[in-house]
Design an enzyme around this catalytic site. Structure first.
Site, mmCIF file in Angstrom:
data_model
loop_
_atom_site.group_PDB
_atom_site.id
_atom_site.type_symbol
_atom_site.label_atom_id
_atom_site.label_comp_id
_atom_site.label_asym_id
_atom_site.label_seq_id
_atom_site.Cartn_x
_atom_site.Cartn_y
_atom_site.Cartn_z
ATOM 1 N N ASP A 140 0.820 -1.218 0.000
ATOM 2 C CA ASP A 140 0.000 0.000 0.000
ATOM 3 C C ASP A 140 0.859 1.275 0.000
ATOM 4 O O ASP A 140 0.384 2.346 -0.341
ATOM 5 C CB ASP A 140 -0.930 0.015 1.219
ATOM 6 N N ARG A 175 -13.564 -2.598 -26.175
ATOM 7 C CA ARG A 175 -14.097 -2.624 -24.804
ATOM 8 C C ARG A 175 -13.474 -1.579 -23.885
ATOM 9 O O ARG A 175 -12.365 -1.105 -24.120
ATOM 10 C CB ARG A 175 -13.834 -3.999 -24.181
ATOM 11 N N GLY A 183 -4.411 -1.583 -2.250
ATOM 12 C CA GLY A 183 -3.878 -0.309 -1.758
ATOM 13 C C GLY A 183 -4.511 0.139 -0.455
ATOM 14 O O GLY A 183 -4.137 1.159 0.112
ATOM 15 N N ARG A 285 0.965 -9.458 -4.840
ATOM 16 C CA ARG A 285 1.835 -9.685 -3.674
ATOM 17 C C ARG A 285 2.772 -10.872 -3.829
ATOM 18 O O ARG A 285 3.928 -10.814 -3.399
ATOM 19 C CB ARG A 285 0.969 -9.886 -2.421
HETATM 20 O O1 F6P Z 1 -2.387 -4.115 3.256
HETATM 21 C C1 F6P Z 1 -2.022 -4.941 2.213
HETATM 22 C C2 F6P Z 1 -3.210 -5.522 1.507
HETATM 23 O O2 F6P Z 1 -2.749 -6.287 0.411
HETATM 24 C C3 F6P Z 1 -4.248 -4.517 1.053
HETATM 25 O O3 F6P Z 1 -3.861 -3.815 -0.095
HETATM 26 C C4 F6P Z 1 -5.462 -5.388 0.901
HETATM 27 O O4 F6P Z 1 -6.643 -4.654 1.085
HETATM 28 C C5 F6P Z 1 -5.314 -6.383 2.032
HETATM 29 O O5 F6P Z 1 -3.931 -6.391 2.379
HETATM 30 C C6 F6P Z 1 -5.766 -7.781 1.728
HETATM 31 O O6 F6P Z 1 -5.665 -8.530 2.877
HETATM 32 P P1 F6P Z 1 -5.747 -10.114 2.944
HETATM 33 O O7 F6P Z 1 -4.401 -10.646 2.571
HETATM 34 O O8 F6P Z 1 -6.079 -10.380 4.355
HETATM 35 O O9 F6P Z 1 -6.790 -10.549 1.972
#
Ligand code: F6P
Length: 358
Positions: A140, A175, A183, A285
């Site tokens: 984030d 589209r 975030g 991630r």
């Molecule tokens: O804070 C990091 C983050 O990836 C956010 O961007 C997202 O809203 C959240 O964590 C998702 O969390 P989880 O891994 O618990 O689904």
């Protein structure tokens, strides 16, 4: 005297965590110190005996640096001061965690986390009288006092690549493509990837939009000899009614999600253009870190160990003006970093004709 330091990763994972663990182990071993990896964040300190593994150079070769995730595991739900129990009640586990650190006989702890995790670790270690050094990580990028946190660059790179991939399919089918990115309450991923990936519209929580504003831009794009449009939406953007879209999971936890679909439907309804929605989610991630995240992780990891060597605690290592520095953990947590709507990136986006829907 050999120092014994503990290291843990806490909160949601991101790319670059293994790179920072590697940097810490390398630097510490050059100083002749031992590194104890604590499993699953504070969970490992609650377990008896504490769940740990000794980390040596053999555990952290360059392949580990390339890996997404965290070899130590992490915990991203439940505040240890009020940890949810199976019967629905909550329990304060802070004394167990403090006792866990005592059992390990650590000289210092390195905590890798975002604002929530660093806040918890700072409170716990202060209460127990343990030296702590923090390392910022969060896709984030909302931690203050550092220009970048580990994981952000990789998340932006994935979101940019997603736009690169959406563009040809959007163009093939006339589209509008909507991409929802992570975030939390800060729009950094959407803003940065939106510019880099050639978006026409970027919606971030920091800038209120209207459906009319979005539609105006899409019509302008389409009437300008272009048959497609790209829209990036940050997950915490509010609905036109002013609510944040959250989904309740079976465990009762609420997480952001769904605003992209809603915006896509509104665009389709208002313009008649065929619209598709992609929710990028955890793909942002769990991948190999970019070179930038590897460099940041390496520099921050080394500095964290050097702070311990210098006896400087309660500090978070940070990146400012092309170099590594350190700041008080409290200051970093207090200085929440949302998108500055007067920033160069927002001005650049506007100057490129990108709409924020306002
Ligand atoms: O804070 C990091 C983050 O990836 C956010 O961007 C997202 O809203 C959240 O964590 C998702 O969390 P989880 O891994 O618990 O689904």
């Amino acid at each position: 005297m050999t120092k014994k330091i503990g290291i843990l990763t806490s909160g949601g994972d991101c790319a670059g965590l293994n790179a920072v663990i590697r940097a810490v182990v390398h630097r510490a071993s050059l100083l002749g110190w031992e590194v104890t990896g604590i499993t699953d964040g504070t969970q490992g300190l609650i377990a008896r005996p504490p769940a740990v593994r000794k980390l040596t150079l053999a555990d952290v070769d360059a392949n580990v640096m390339r890996m997404g995730g965290t070899i130590l595991g992490s915990i991203s739900k439940g505040n240890p001061f009020a940890f949810p129990q199976p019967d629905g009640s909550v329990k304060d586990l802070s004394d167990d965690i403090i006792e866990g650190i005592k059992i390990l006989g650590l000289d210092a702890i390195i905590g890798i986390g975002g604002d929530g995790s660093l806040d918890i670790l700072n409170t716990l270690t202060k209460r127990g009288g343990f030296p702590l050094v923090g390392i910022p990580k969060t896709v984030d990028n909302d931690l203050g006092e550092t220009e970048n946190s580990i994981g952000f660059d990789t998340a932006v790179s994935v979101a940019t690549e997603a736009l690169d991939r959406l563009q040809p399919t959007a163009a093939s089918h006339d589209r509008v493509m909507v991409l929802e990115v992570m975030g939390r309450d800060a729009g950094h991923i959407a803003l940065t990837a939106g510019i880099a990936g050639g978006a026409d519209v970027i919606l971030i929580p920091e800038i209120p939009y209207t459906i009319e504003g979005i539609v105006k831009k899409i019509r302008a794009v389409k009437s300008n000899d272009r048959n497609f449009a790209l829209v990036v939406v940050s997950e915490a953007v509010k609905t036109p009614e002013g609510e944040k879209k959250q989904q309740e999971f079976v465990d009762g936890q609420k997480r952001y999600g769904g605003i992209g679909q809603l915006i896509g439907e509104e665009i389709s309804r208002a313009t008649g253009f065929e619209t598709r929605v992609t929710v990028l989610g955890h793909v942002q991630r769990g991948c190999p870190p970019t070179y930038n995240d590897r460099l940041l992780a390496s520099a921050l990891g080394v500095h964290a160990v050097d702070l311990i060597a210098a006896g400087k605690f309660g500090r978070m290592v940070a990146w400012k003006n092309r170099q590594v520095v350190d700041v008080a953990i409290e200051d970093a947590i207090k200085a929440y970093q949302a998108v500055d709507t007067d920033s160069t990136l927002v001005k650049t986006a506007r100057a490129l004709g990108i709409s924020f829907g306002d």
